[in-house]
Scaffold this motif. Sequence first.
Motif, PDB file in Angstrom:
ATOM      1  N   TRP A  61       0.897  -1.206   0.051  1.00 16.61           N
ATOM      2  CA  TRP A  61      -0.107  -0.178   0.036  1.00 16.61           C
ATOM      3  C   TRP A  61       1.002   1.197   0.016  1.00 16.61           C
ATOM      4  N   GLN A  62       1.797   1.486  -0.768  1.00 15.76           N
ATOM      5  CA  GLN A  62       2.781   2.503  -0.858  1.00 15.76           C
ATOM      6  C   GLN A  62       2.324   3.442  -1.750  1.00 15.76           C
ATOM      7  N   HIS A  63       1.408   3.406  -2.427  1.00 16.68           N
ATOM      8  CA  HIS A  63       0.794   4.475  -3.371  1.00 16.68           C
ATOM      9  C   HIS A  63      -0.594   4.428  -3.271  1.00 16.68           C
ATOM     10  N   ALA A  64      -1.251   5.727  -3.392  1.00 16.97           N
ATOM     11  CA  ALA A  64      -2.909   5.938  -3.106  1.00 16.97           C
ATOM     12  C   ALA A  64      -3.640   5.425  -4.420  1.00 16.97           C
ATOM     13  N   ASP A  65      -2.905   5.272  -5.343  1.00 17.58           N
ATOM     14  CA  ASP A  65      -3.692   4.542  -6.450  1.00 17.58           C
ATOM     15  C   ASP A  65      -3.928   3.126  -6.411  1.00 17.58           C
ATOM     16  N   GLN A  66      -3.296   2.505  -5.422  1.00 17.50           N
ATOM     17  CA  GLN A  66      -3.546   1.058  -5.058  1.00 17.50           C
ATOM     18  C   GLN A  66      -4.966   0.781  -4.327  1.00 17.50           C
ATOM     19  N   LEU A  67      -5.790   2.226  -4.086  1.00 15.10           N
ATOM     20  CA  LEU A  67      -7.027   1.873  -3.610  1.00 15.10           C
ATOM     21  C   LEU A  67      -8.130   1.545  -4.529  1.00 15.10           C
ATOM     22  N   THR A  68      -7.677   2.039  -5.752  1.00 17.10           N
ATOM     23  CA  THR A  68      -8.493   1.850  -6.871  1.00 17.10           C
ATOM     24  C   THR A  68      -9.253   0.533  -7.287  1.00 17.10           C
ATOM     25  N   GLY A  69     -10.218   0.261  -7.034  1.00 15.31           N
ATOM     26  CA  GLY A  69     -11.144  -0.994  -7.170  1.00 15.31           C
ATOM     27  C   GLY A  69     -11.202  -1.921  -6.151  1.00 15.31           C
ATOM     28  N   LYS A  70     -10.748  -1.481  -4.850  1.00 13.10           N
ATOM     29  CA  LYS A  70     -10.487  -2.247  -3.650  1.00 13.10           C
ATOM     30  C   LYS A  70     -11.619  -1.944  -2.637  1.00 13.10           C
ATOM     31  N   ALA A  71     -11.979  -3.006  -1.873  1.00 12.25           N
ATOM     32  CA  ALA A  71     -12.796  -2.457  -0.637  1.00 12.25           C
ATOM     33  C   ALA A  71     -11.640  -2.026   0.420  1.00 12.25           C
ATOM     34  N   ILE A  72     -12.064  -0.777   1.031  1.00  7.68           N
ATOM     35  CA  ILE A  72     -11.283   0.069   1.859  1.00  7.68           C
ATOM     36  C   ILE A  72     -12.115   0.366   3.059  1.00  7.68           C
ATOM     37  N   GLY A  73     -11.713   0.246   4.137  1.00  7.57           N
ATOM     38  CA  GLY A  73     -12.126   0.647   5.565  1.00  7.57           C
ATOM     39  C   GLY A  73     -12.253   2.321   5.431  1.00  7.57           C
ATOM     40  N   THR A  74     -13.321   2.723   5.817  1.00  2.00           N
ATOM     41  CA  THR A  74     -13.667   4.011   5.923  1.00  2.00           C
ATOM     42  C   THR A  74     -14.584   4.132   7.147  1.00  2.00           C
ATOM     43  N   VAL A  75     -14.750   5.555   7.735  1.00  2.00           N
ATOM     44  CA  VAL A  75     -15.296   5.747   8.782  1.00  2.00           C
ATOM     45  C   VAL A  75     -16.613   6.424   8.265  1.00  2.00           C
ATOM     46  N   ARG A  76     -17.971   5.815   8.601  1.00  2.00           N
ATOM     47  CA  ARG A  76     -19.178   6.349   8.227  1.00  2.00           C
ATOM     48  C   ARG A  76     -19.234   7.714   8.612  1.00  2.00           C
ATOM     49  N   GLY A  77     -19.722   8.413   7.487  1.00  2.00           N
ATOM     50  CA  GLY A  77     -20.039   9.802   7.821  1.00  2.00           C
ATOM     51  C   GLY A  77     -18.813  10.768   7.452  1.00  2.00           C
ATOM     52  N   TYR A  78     -17.755  10.193   7.266  1.00  2.00           N
ATOM     53  CA  TYR A  78     -16.499  10.936   6.686  1.00  2.00           C
ATOM     54  C   TYR A  78     -16.725  11.158   5.324  1.00  2.00           C
ATOM     55  N   LEU A  79     -15.939  12.161   4.797  1.00  2.00           N
ATOM     56  CA  LEU A  79     -16.007  12.667   3.331  1.00  2.00           C
ATOM     57  C   LEU A  79     -14.465  12.025   2.989  1.00  2.00           C
ATOM     58  N   TYR A  80     -14.542  11.503   1.916  1.00  2.00           N
ATOM     59  CA  TYR A  80     -13.115  11.043   1.212  1.00  2.00           C
ATOM     60  C   TYR A  80     -13.150  11.591  -0.273  1.00  2.00           C
ATOM     61  N   ASN A  82     -11.808  10.902  -3.063  1.00  2.00           N
ATOM     62  CA  ASN A  82     -11.861   9.878  -4.140  1.00  2.00           C
ATOM     63  C   ASN A  82     -12.762   8.627  -4.130  1.00  2.00           C
ATOM     64  N   ASP A  83     -13.615   8.729  -3.022  1.00  2.00           N
ATOM     65  CA  ASP A  83     -14.533   7.303  -2.793  1.00  2.00           C
ATOM     66  C   ASP A  83     -15.059   6.658  -4.043  1.00  2.00           C
ATOM     67  N   ALA A  84     -15.247   7.425  -4.963  1.00  2.00           N
ATOM     68  CA  ALA A  84     -15.989   6.913  -6.188  1.00  2.00           C
ATOM     69  C   ALA A  84     -14.842   5.767  -6.807  1.00  2.00           C
ATOM     70  N   GLU A  85     -13.541   5.865  -6.601  1.00  2.00           N
ATOM     71  CA  GLU A  85     -12.444   4.953  -7.143  1.00  2.00           C
ATOM     72  C   GLU A  85     -12.312   3.632  -6.382  1.00  2.00           C
ATOM     73  N   PHE A  86     -13.006   3.608  -5.058  1.00  2.00           N
ATOM     74  CA  PHE A  86     -13.027   2.311  -4.246  1.00  2.00           C
ATOM     75  C   PHE A  86     -14.232   2.073  -3.694  1.00  2.00           C
ATOM     76  N   THR A  87     -14.421   0.714  -3.193  1.00  2.00           N
ATOM     77  CA  THR A  87     -15.520   0.477  -2.291  1.00  2.00           C
ATOM     78  C   THR A  87     -15.388   0.751  -0.715  1.00  2.00           C
ATOM     79  N   ARG A  88     -16.389   1.765  -0.516  1.00  2.00           N
ATOM     80  CA  ARG A  88     -16.148   1.993   0.972  1.00  2.00           C
ATOM     81  C   ARG A  88     -16.942   0.931   1.791  1.00  2.00           C
ATOM     82  N   VAL A  89     -16.227   0.408   2.906  1.00  2.00           N
ATOM     83  CA  VAL A  89     -16.623  -0.311   3.696  1.00  2.00           C
ATOM     84  C   VAL A  89     -16.438   0.408   5.265  1.00  2.00           C
ATOM     85  N   ASP A  90     -17.832   0.903   5.499  1.00  2.00           N
ATOM     86  CA  ASP A  90     -17.759   2.007   6.501  1.00  2.00           C
ATOM     87  C   ASP A  90     -18.136   1.301   7.894  1.00  2.00           C
ATOM     88  N   PHE A  91     -17.067   1.865   8.976  1.00  2.00           N
ATOM     89  CA  PHE A  91     -16.998   1.410  10.261  1.00  2.00           C
ATOM     90  C   PHE A  91     -17.519   2.791  10.964  1.00  2.00           C
TER      91      PHE A  91
END
Length: 183
Positions: A61-80, A82-91
Amino acid sequence: EKHNFPPRRTNYALDNGLLDFDFVSPSWFPNNDLGELFVQSSALLAIQENIITLKANAKDWQHADQLTGKAIGTVRGYLYHNDAEFTRVDFISERELIIALEKNRVKAAISGDLPALYWAKQLNSPIALAAIHSKGDLVMRLRKEHAALLPQINAAIAELQADGTIQHIIDKYTLQAVFEQTK
């Protein structure tokens, strides 16, 4: 009155005057533009969001572009930004992101560096701060019709910075965790 809405509902409420303000980083918006309906306060503090992962997976995970197309942990209610580039998994919190990493529910998450380090220390979890996701200042995003309040808000921010209150709060929760991460 405090509200913790999901991102779209928060933005809807702000756009329609149901909420007066929130705290954001202009770095989360295209061209650092909060939009024509808003003004911003002085910076409260510098913030950085990182991709966080378990130390054993940090090399992946050394480059931000490695998020693309992946399921990524995020905090519900937070703004990201580029969240259209990855699948949010909200906690529900940064604490829950760390637990999710440990339980292998997600391989990576996005968190502020200081909250991630704090919760990793509290949970004795071997996380790593991988690629930077965003870097900027935290500001109050205030609806433009309340712009007359900015001088008072900015004066309060300046006072809290000058007397060390903001730094004291940051240090209280993060100093030891940051020190241990740099060992």
